[in-house]
Design a protein around this motif. Structure first.
Motif, short mmCIF file in Angstrom:
data_model
loop_
_atom_site.label_atom_id
_atom_site.label_comp_id
_atom_site.label_asym_id
_atom_site.label_seq_id
_atom_site.Cartn_x
_atom_site.Cartn_y
_atom_site.Cartn_z
N UNK A 234 0.79 -1.23 0.00
CA UNK A 234 0.00 0.00 0.00
C UNK A 234 0.82 1.28 0.00
N UNK A 235 2.04 1.25 0.57
CA UNK A 235 2.84 2.47 0.65
C UNK A 235 3.16 3.03 -0.73
N UNK A 236 3.24 2.18 -1.74
CA UNK A 236 3.67 2.61 -3.07
C UNK A 236 2.73 3.66 -3.67
N UNK A 237 1.47 3.59 -3.33
CA UNK A 237 0.49 4.49 -3.93
C UNK A 237 0.78 5.96 -3.64
N UNK A 238 1.48 6.23 -2.56
CA UNK A 238 1.76 7.64 -2.23
C UNK A 238 3.19 8.06 -2.53
N UNK A 239 3.97 7.18 -3.17
CA UNK A 239 5.35 7.51 -3.47
C UNK A 239 5.46 8.31 -4.76
N UNK A 240 6.48 9.17 -4.81
CA UNK A 240 6.89 9.83 -6.04
C UNK A 240 8.05 9.09 -6.69
N UNK A 241 8.86 8.43 -5.84
CA UNK A 241 10.08 7.79 -6.34
C UNK A 241 10.25 6.44 -5.65
N UNK A 242 10.57 5.43 -6.45
CA UNK A 242 10.84 4.09 -5.94
C UNK A 242 12.20 3.65 -6.47
N UNK A 243 13.05 3.21 -5.56
CA UNK A 243 14.43 2.87 -5.90
C UNK A 243 14.70 1.43 -5.48
N UNK A 244 14.87 0.56 -6.47
CA UNK A 244 15.24 -0.84 -6.24
C UNK A 244 16.56 -1.13 -6.95
N UNK A 266 4.36 7.30 -10.49
CA UNK A 266 5.71 7.60 -10.03
C UNK A 266 6.37 8.65 -10.92
N UNK A 267 7.21 9.44 -10.31
CA UNK A 267 8.08 10.34 -11.07
C UNK A 267 9.29 9.58 -11.57
N UNK A 292 5.11 9.41 -18.25
CA UNK A 292 6.02 10.39 -17.67
C UNK A 292 6.93 9.85 -16.60
N UNK A 293 6.95 8.53 -16.40
CA UNK A 293 7.82 7.93 -15.40
C UNK A 293 9.24 7.80 -15.96
N UNK A 294 10.20 8.32 -15.23
CA UNK A 294 11.60 8.15 -15.62
C UNK A 294 12.06 6.78 -15.13
N UNK A 295 12.33 5.87 -16.05
CA UNK A 295 12.76 4.52 -15.70
C UNK A 295 14.27 4.44 -15.89
N UNK A 296 15.01 4.26 -14.80
CA UNK A 296 16.47 4.21 -14.84
C UNK A 296 16.90 2.76 -14.95
N UNK A 297 17.51 2.42 -16.09
CA UNK A 297 17.92 1.04 -16.36
C UNK A 297 19.41 0.96 -16.70
N UNK A 298 20.18 1.90 -16.19
CA UNK A 298 21.62 1.92 -16.46
C UNK A 298 22.32 0.73 -15.79
N UNK A 299 23.53 0.47 -16.23
CA UNK A 299 24.42 -0.52 -15.65
C UNK A 299 23.84 -1.93 -15.63
N UNK A 300 23.40 -2.44 -16.80
CA UNK A 300 22.92 -3.84 -16.85
C UNK A 300 24.08 -4.80 -16.57
#
Length: 319
Positions: A234-244, A266-267, A292-300
């Motif tokens: 549930x916490x994800x619904x209020x996030x602007x940024x998620x970092x995994x 998400x932003x 409009x979500x910036x998906x960071x997929x660097x460094x595979x």
């Protein structure tokens, strides 16, 4: 990968190393920089101890205007805990009356590998500084973070090659109503990272940290399990940024994210340093970028096959 450079910016301020005792360099305005106080971890007898550096800092800087402190190395940090440093900082709270931010353990691999840094219970800093807005800690060995209440803390970052389950539970169970940004480097069990998604339950449920907008659950050897737990959290619904980022995320974990709750609000979704296939990277981008979500997929990363049927994947920072 290791940590090879010291912090250059902290709490929105440039980091400034306190010059040595012989220097006649002009000091900057006390409020304009984050003051870095450090002693060699392998200290010679003629070099200042961290305590001596701190005492000199208190005598030469207008401490009532200092907003941010970066603690670098202390002598024998691989064998001696941060407890004396924490005690010294606590004892100066009547002088550091404007302090808003502390980073404890800004060391590179040349100073002390991240998983060798011996920390301590860092929560007394929060009690000593009720106006503290940002706390950063590097190193998980000996680290303690029993659940605590603090009404002012907005940013908490804990960097480790392995973060113990008790520490994760202590943080997740804390009462931090102003916390907007949380970043935990969960690490690997080889360096004490024995937590599970269940240890994050109060956080993932949305019951903790009502102001949270940025969540990082990074550098994890079980990043797929973390991603699966986050997918329905549930916490994800209020996030602007998620970092995994920085962990062992594979198509399994990324697929769980896409099959879970919507992420189009998400932003940014940061998945840098991952083990995703090109097809999965395309799926993520196609699903989120148009919104409009910036998906960071660097460094595979590419899994390592030892030739005996075993495939190895690694977190970004462990030792």
């Amino acid at each position: 990968m290791t940590i090879g450079v010291h912090l250059e910016e902290f709490h929105g301020l440039p980091v400034f190393d306190l010059p040595d005792a012989e220097s006649r360099a002009e000091l900057p305005d006390a409020a304009a920089v984050a003051w870095r106080l450090s002693s060699p971890t392998y200290r010679d007898a003629d070099e200042e101890s961290w305590q001596a550096v701190f005492e000199r800092f208190l005598k030469t800087v207008d401490t009532g205007r200092v907003r941010a402190l970066v603690v670098g190395g202390w002598e024998d940090a691989y064998d001696t805990s941060s407890a004396p440093v924490v005690t010294a900082l606590m004892g100066a709270n009547d002088r550091l009356t404007a302090l808003e931010a502390v980073f404890l353990g800004d060391m590179t691999f040349e100073d002390c590998e991240i998983s060798w840094i011996v920390q301590s219970d860092v929560t007394p800093l929060l009690a000593a500084y009720p106006a503290l807005r940002e706390l950063g800690v590097r190193g998980g060995t000996g680290l303690s973070f029993p659940s605590v209440r603090h009404t002012g803390l907005e940013t908490l970052v804990v960097e480790a090659g392995g973060l113990g389950a008790e520490v994760v539970r202590g943080i997740a169970g804390s009462d931090l109503p102003a916390l907007e940004s949380l970043e935990l480097w969960l690490g690997t069990d080889e360096y004490g990272g024995d937590s599970s998604p269940e240890d994050l339950a109060p956080l993932l449920s949305g019951e903790a940290f009502p102001a949270l907008r940025s969540l990082g659950l990074c550098n994890s050897v079980i990043e797929d399990r973390v991603a699966a737990a986050v997918a329905g959290a549930p916490v994800v619904a209020r996030l602007d940024r998620l970092d995994l980022s920085m962990g062992v995320l594979t198509d399994e974990g990324a697929g769980a994210l896409l099959d879970g709750q919507p992420l189009t609000h998400l932003r940014e979704l940061d998945l840098e340093h991952h083990y995703l296939s090109a097809a999965m990277r395309d799926r993520l981008t196609a699903a989120l970028a148009p919104h409009g979500v910036r998906v960071v997929l660097d460094d595979p990363q590419t899994p390592e096959d030892d030739g005996d049927g075993d495939v190895w994947r690694y977190v970004a920072i462990a030792e």
